[in-house]
Every structure is written in C-alpha cells, then in structure tokens.
Design a protein around this motif. Structure first.
Motif, PDB file in Angstrom:
ATOM      1  N   ALA A 310       0.563  -1.222   0.127  1.00  0.00           N
ATOM      2  CA  ALA A 310      -0.064   0.018  -0.027  1.00  0.00           C
ATOM      3  C   ALA A 310       1.148   1.462   0.140  1.00  0.00           C
ATOM      4  O   ALA A 310       0.548   2.481  -0.322  1.00  0.00           O
ATOM      5  N   LYS A 311       1.834   1.191   0.799  1.00  0.00           N
ATOM      6  CA  LYS A 311       2.699   2.587   0.490  1.00  0.00           C
ATOM      7  C   LYS A 311       3.913   2.718   0.118  1.00  0.00           C
ATOM      8  O   LYS A 311       4.979   2.742  -0.192  1.00  0.00           O
ATOM      9  N   VAL A 312       3.927   1.327  -0.878  1.00  0.00           N
ATOM     10  CA  VAL A 312       5.262   1.540  -1.956  1.00  0.00           C
ATOM     11  C   VAL A 312       4.770   2.548  -2.513  1.00  0.00           C
ATOM     12  O   VAL A 312       3.519   2.694  -2.899  1.00  0.00           O
ATOM     13  N   ALA A 313       5.502   3.121  -3.852  1.00  0.00           N
ATOM     14  CA  ALA A 313       5.885   4.293  -4.740  1.00  0.00           C
ATOM     15  C   ALA A 313       6.641   3.692  -5.956  1.00  0.00           C
ATOM     16  O   ALA A 313       7.305   3.654  -6.284  1.00  0.00           O
ATOM     17  N   PRO A 314       5.383   2.830  -7.012  1.00  0.00           N
ATOM     18  CA  PRO A 314       5.407   2.186  -7.634  1.00  0.00           C
ATOM     19  C   PRO A 314       6.070   3.310  -8.990  1.00  0.00           C
ATOM     20  O   PRO A 314       5.407   4.083  -9.253  1.00  0.00           O
ATOM     21  N   LYS A 315       6.950   2.434 -10.062  1.00  0.00           N
ATOM     22  CA  LYS A 315       6.780   3.523 -11.261  1.00  0.00           C
ATOM     23  C   LYS A 315       5.889   3.166 -12.075  1.00  0.00           C
ATOM     24  O   LYS A 315       5.300   4.429 -12.729  1.00  0.00           O
ATOM     25  N   ASN A 316       4.724   2.148 -12.369  1.00  0.00           N
ATOM     26  CA  ASN A 316       3.509   1.966 -12.773  1.00  0.00           C
ATOM     27  C   ASN A 316       2.585   2.005 -11.840  1.00  0.00           C
ATOM     28  O   ASN A 316       2.933   1.252 -11.022  1.00  0.00           O
ATOM     29  N   VAL A 486       4.316  -8.504  -8.922  1.00  0.00           N
ATOM     30  CA  VAL A 486       4.214  -7.557  -8.396  1.00  0.00           C
ATOM     31  C   VAL A 486       5.051  -6.459  -8.741  1.00  0.00           C
ATOM     32  O   VAL A 486       4.619  -5.031  -9.416  1.00  0.00           O
ATOM     33  N   VAL A 487       5.683  -6.256  -7.300  1.00  0.00           N
ATOM     34  CA  VAL A 487       6.147  -5.881  -7.059  1.00  0.00           C
ATOM     35  C   VAL A 487       7.398  -5.104  -8.750  1.00  0.00           C
ATOM     36  O   VAL A 487       7.773  -4.097  -9.268  1.00  0.00           O
ATOM     37  N   THR A 488       7.976  -6.258  -9.141  1.00  0.00           N
ATOM     38  CA  THR A 488       8.473  -6.205 -10.401  1.00  0.00           C
ATOM     39  C   THR A 488       8.076  -5.546 -11.441  1.00  0.00           C
ATOM     40  O   THR A 488       8.659  -4.869 -12.179  1.00  0.00           O
ATOM     41  N   TYR A 489       6.736  -5.674 -11.799  1.00  0.00           N
ATOM     42  CA  TYR A 489       6.123  -5.330 -12.910  1.00  0.00           C
ATOM     43  C   TYR A 489       5.666  -3.797 -12.671  1.00  0.00           C
ATOM     44  O   TYR A 489       5.621  -3.170 -13.331  1.00  0.00           O
ATOM     45  N   ALA A 490       5.767  -3.470 -11.344  1.00  0.00           N
ATOM     46  CA  ALA A 490       5.164  -1.684 -10.218  1.00  0.00           C
ATOM     47  C   ALA A 490       6.820  -1.011 -10.969  1.00  0.00           C
ATOM     48  O   ALA A 490       6.366  -0.312 -10.855  1.00  0.00           O
TER      49      ALA A 490
END
Length: 537
Positions: A310-316, A486-490
């Motif tokens: 929830a608090k991660v700042a993804p690139k996508n 999820v985190v890889t593609y985010a």
C-alpha cells in the motif's frame, strides 16, 4: 492517454451496499505496509502465509454465516465484497466497487421426472435427464405433445429445427408438456417459444446423431422462462415420444433471476497511469460451497500483497481487482473490459499487462504457470494465443520458482478464467494456477509431491472446498511468486511491453519450467463458457 475513469463505479463501504450484510469478524488490522517494500525480497518477506490464511479464515467465516456459500447474487458474496473493501480501506486505499447485473441461478432441490401413465416409471436425475440452467420452477403433471421431432435421426449432417419457430406450436394444447429436440437454435429460444404457446413444462431431448445421444445438461442462457425445463438423452426422449397417451410428472425448484453483483478495485496513488499493472482474482464461489480454494486462495493472496504494497511508490500504477460472477462465465471481468471498450478505450490501452490468480492453494497442487508463448500448448481449441509479451510474464514466473529451487509446469490459456477478456483485447497476460479437477500424473507426483491418480483439488466446486481444503505450502510458495511479479512489474514492464523503469531485483537466468506428464486441461475455476448462448447445433 488519460487515467482510466473509475468514476462510473459505485462507491460502497462496509455494510452500506444494497443487499450487503455487515459481518463482524475476528480479524486484526492489517500490518502497516512498509514504504521500503519496494523490492522483491522485501515485499516477499512482508507477505506472509499467516496473512493470507487470516483472510481465508475470514472468508470461511463469511460462508459459514451465509448458508455455506459466497456465490455472486447471494448475501455471502456481498459480505465477501464488504470484507475486501474494509481491509483495503484499513490499508490506506480508496477502493471502488463496480456494480453490474447478471443472470443468477441455483437449484433449491433436485429436479424430478417420472412417467405417470400408461406405465409408472421414475427417471434418474443425471443419467436419464438433467435440469437446464435457468429453468423455472414448478410441479407439473400433464400429457406430452411432440414438437417437430425427427425420430430416428439418421442424417449426421442435418440438425432438427424442433421448437425454433412459433409456427411449430400452432394448435399446441395449452397446459401440456412440450417435447422438443435439440438442434438449429438455442435451448433458450426453444423454451421461450414453448412457454409462449402455453406449455406447462419443456423436455428437450438430444438429437440422436453420433456424439449427440447423451443427457443434455445445458443452459437456457438467461432467466427468460418461468416453467420447468429439463434435458434428456436421445434414448429417453425417443421413448417418451413413442409412448401413446404418456403423462409425465416434472418437478423443479429453482431461483432464476437477474441480480446485481460487484467487482472491487484498489489502485496505487502513484505510478505511471499510462502503463497500469493489473493483478486480479475472482472473489465469488460456486453456489454449492464456500470456495476457499476456488477462489478464496487467489483473492486472499492478492489482498495480502495489496496490503503490504500500500505505501510503496511504484513507477507504474498498480491496480488490484477482485472479480464477481466468474463462476457464471467470467462475467465480472467481461463487464469491466467491455465497459472500457465501449466507454474508455484510452483506459483500456493504458493497461500494460494483466496477472491472474485463480486457485493457488490446491491440496494436491502443482505449480502451474500460464503458457504465454504457446510453446507447450499450441494455439487450438483448448489453448488461446498469448498476446505479445505474455511469454515474458511466463518466463518471470518460471525464473522466480527456479531461483527458489522450485520446479514449475505449464497450463494453457484455456479460456476458463478471468485472463480471457484481457487476452481477447491483446493485453499481455500471465499468472499462476495450482490445479482443479484434473488428475495428477505419476510424473507430476514424482516432481511436485502429492498423490498420483488423484485430482489436484478433490473438493473442486463442492461443499468441501473449505479452509481444510487449502494446502499452506502452496499458499506460501505462490503468494511469494505473486509478490515478486507485482513489485517487479510495478517498477518496470520493459521485458513485457518496452515500458520504462528500473528493475526491482536483478534478473535471473531464464528457464522454461519443468514439463511433466500431460500437463492439465484446466486453467481456473470455470467449466463451460456458454453462459449467454445456450446450445447452437
């Protein structure tokens, strides 16, 4: 491109939706997501088996409180929706809920059919007749009228037209049971024509051509009739048709109506809105059971991942989805994609890829990965073509399992789960599956463990698909793989669609999985994808 417009969705909170039932659950608040969970290793550490199992325990509690089911169109599904919304809000998301109507159906008691005269005889449900999906209810004792039958059916190239036009019912005795033969038009059209002519019930017999002799267990496509409608084998139908003065007693008790159900969405506030990474799972069970593996397991796994992300700042931008009415024919995901096609084509184009998780805790599991490049399952009747980029998603999952010293196998895009509407639009897709009613081979048992000659999930679509039906090792392994994807593609979809961004973890060496035995014909929780069509001969 503009950000996908979700304002059309209906905003709902716990217990506030029409038909919703607030349920107080013994659940702790989700662990606070760490903004540093921005790599595969960190997110996988945060995503725990205990967290997933807590969600499954709560879904089981919901089913227990609502007649043992969480099927779309029932209070158990509304409570499941409320639970997901509540947990997402607690994690800091602003979830949206998209309402849509769908044709609901369930049998409240087993259908019956018997010959009253000239000879008393009871027919066996399942082997001599079956109720049609979306049959109406009733207890009927009446004479039988044949409608344009072809007995014997000797022309393999021809199909009967029985019941396909109102003209065939000219002079039909109102109140009689119509005996109709399969062919040319849909079961639903035949039943509607018979009801309009005054029939009190309908029996649709098979044609009698090679491959068309068994009991018909079909669908009318929609709840358009109120009278009982049954299907029979050719043999039983021919017997009824040739018995002078025959009177049948038919009984059905069903719920068949248009109802409302919902999809649930939650997306990150940050990230490129022109390259959305979607991860989805269907939230509904079948009417017959609580659906804790199918598909509480996928729903709980992505809910745990979403909470920790929830608090991660993804690139996508990352969008999580919980689909309604999958078990009735992928209806939730189809509604979502069709709405985008019609009303927001730019929003559809913004979806960079779709990840599907339908059954990830099967008791006799295999680590199946969708065959995105069709290397194992060539395009054909049982395998759809993976859009460009899907092979890279497949590779990511195989490579992840290999990095964890776990073998993986492949499963086709068989059209049986919610990736279907996405790949039809050319969106790269992939995901995980641990097996349904297919039987584990001896080779698979040697590689993955478990029991050869036994279904991957012996409780598939049954009342016994409870918390006891879930394999925690499968949950552990697959929830980590989900978090990794999820985190890889985010952070970067470069390998899939050329998107920009930085990798979340160093790339591993590519492997192609471990092909074992015959694989599986499965691909998710859905059986027959004919919900809107009935039968066309």
């Amino acid at each position: 491109m503009k950000k996908q417009d979700l304002t059309r969705a209906l905003w709902l909170r716990l217990g506030a939706a029409a038909g919703g039932t607030a349920l107080v659950l013994a659940a702790s608040a989700p662990a606070g997501a760490d903004p540093a969970n921005n790599t595969s290793a960190k997110l996988r550490k945060a995503v725990t088996t205990a967290g997933v199992m807590e969600h499954l325990e709560n879904l089981q509690g919901i089913a227990d409180a609502h007649d043992g089911t969480r099927a779309s169109g029932t209070p158990g599904y509304a409570a499941s929706r409320d639970y997901v919304v509540d947990r997402l809000e607690a994690a800091g998301y602003s979830p949206t809920v998209q309402a849509f109507e769908f044709p609901f159906y369930r049998e409240l008691s087993e259908a019956t059919m018997a010959q009253v005269s000239p000879t008393a005889k009871t027919y066996a449900n399942g082997t001599e007749f079956a109720s049609m999906t979306y049959s109406g209810s009733g207890q009927v004792t009446a004479a039988v009228t044949n409608v344009s039958l072809t007995i014997p059916q000797t022309n393999p190239a021809g199909a009967t037209v029985s019941g396909c036009s109102a003209a065939e019912f000219a002079g039909f005795p109102a109140g009689n049971i119509a005996l109709i033969q399969r062919g040319t038009c849909t079961f639903g059209e035949k039943a509607v024509n018979a009801q309009a002519a005054g029939a009190s019930a309908v029996v649709i017999m098979n044609e009698g051509q090679p491959g068309r002799t068994d009991v018909i267990a079909g669908t009318l496509g929609a709840p358009d009739v109120t009278i009982p409608v049954l299907g029979t084998s050719y043999e039983v139908g021919a017997e009824i048709a040739s018995t002078p003065g025959i009177v049948l007693r038919i009984g059905t008790e069903t719920e068949s109506a248009i109802r409302t159900t919902w999809n649930v969405f939650a997306e990150t506030a940050k990230g490129n809105p022109d390259n959305v990474v979607m991860a989805g799972a269907h939230l509904d069970s079948v009417v017959e059971g609580p659906g804790i593996n199918d598909n509480g397991s996928g729903s709980a796994a992505i809910l745990e991942v979403a909470e920790q992300f929830a608090k991660v700042a993804p690139k996508n931008k990352v969008r999580f989805a919980w689909w309604g009415a999958e078990e009735l024919g992928l209806l939730g995901s189809e509604h979502y994609v069709a709405d985008l096609v019609a009303n927001d084509p730019e929003g559809l184009a913004d979806i960079g890829l779709y990840l599907n998780f339908d059954m990830v805790g099967s008791p006799n599991y295999v680590r199946f990965v969708y065959d995105g490049d069709n290397s194992r399952f060539p395009v054909g009747p049982s395998a759809a073509e993976g859009p460009a980029g899907s092979g890279a998603i497949e590779d990511l999952f195989h490579d992840y399992f290999a990095s964890a010293n776990l073998t993986s196998e492949e499963t086709p895009f068989s059209g049986r789960s919610d990736y279907g509407p996405f790949i039809e639009q050319g969106i790269p897709a992939g995901g995980l599956f641990t097996g349904a009613e297919g039987v584990k081979t001896a080779q698979q048992a040697a590689v993955f463990g478990g029991q050869a000659g036994v279904a991957y999930d012996v409780c598939y679509h049954q009342a016994c698909d409870t918390l006891a039906n879930v394999n925690e090792s499968a949950i552990d392994e697959n929830s980590d793989a989900i978090a990794h994807a999820v985190v890889t593609y985010a952070m970067s979809t470069a390998d899939v669609n050329g998107g920009k961004g930085r990798p979340a973890s160093p790339p591993g060496q590519h492997v192609d999985g471990t092909p074992v035995g015959a694989g599986t014909e499965g691909g998710g929780g859905l059986h027959d994808h004919d919900h809107g069509h009935g039968d066309l001969s």
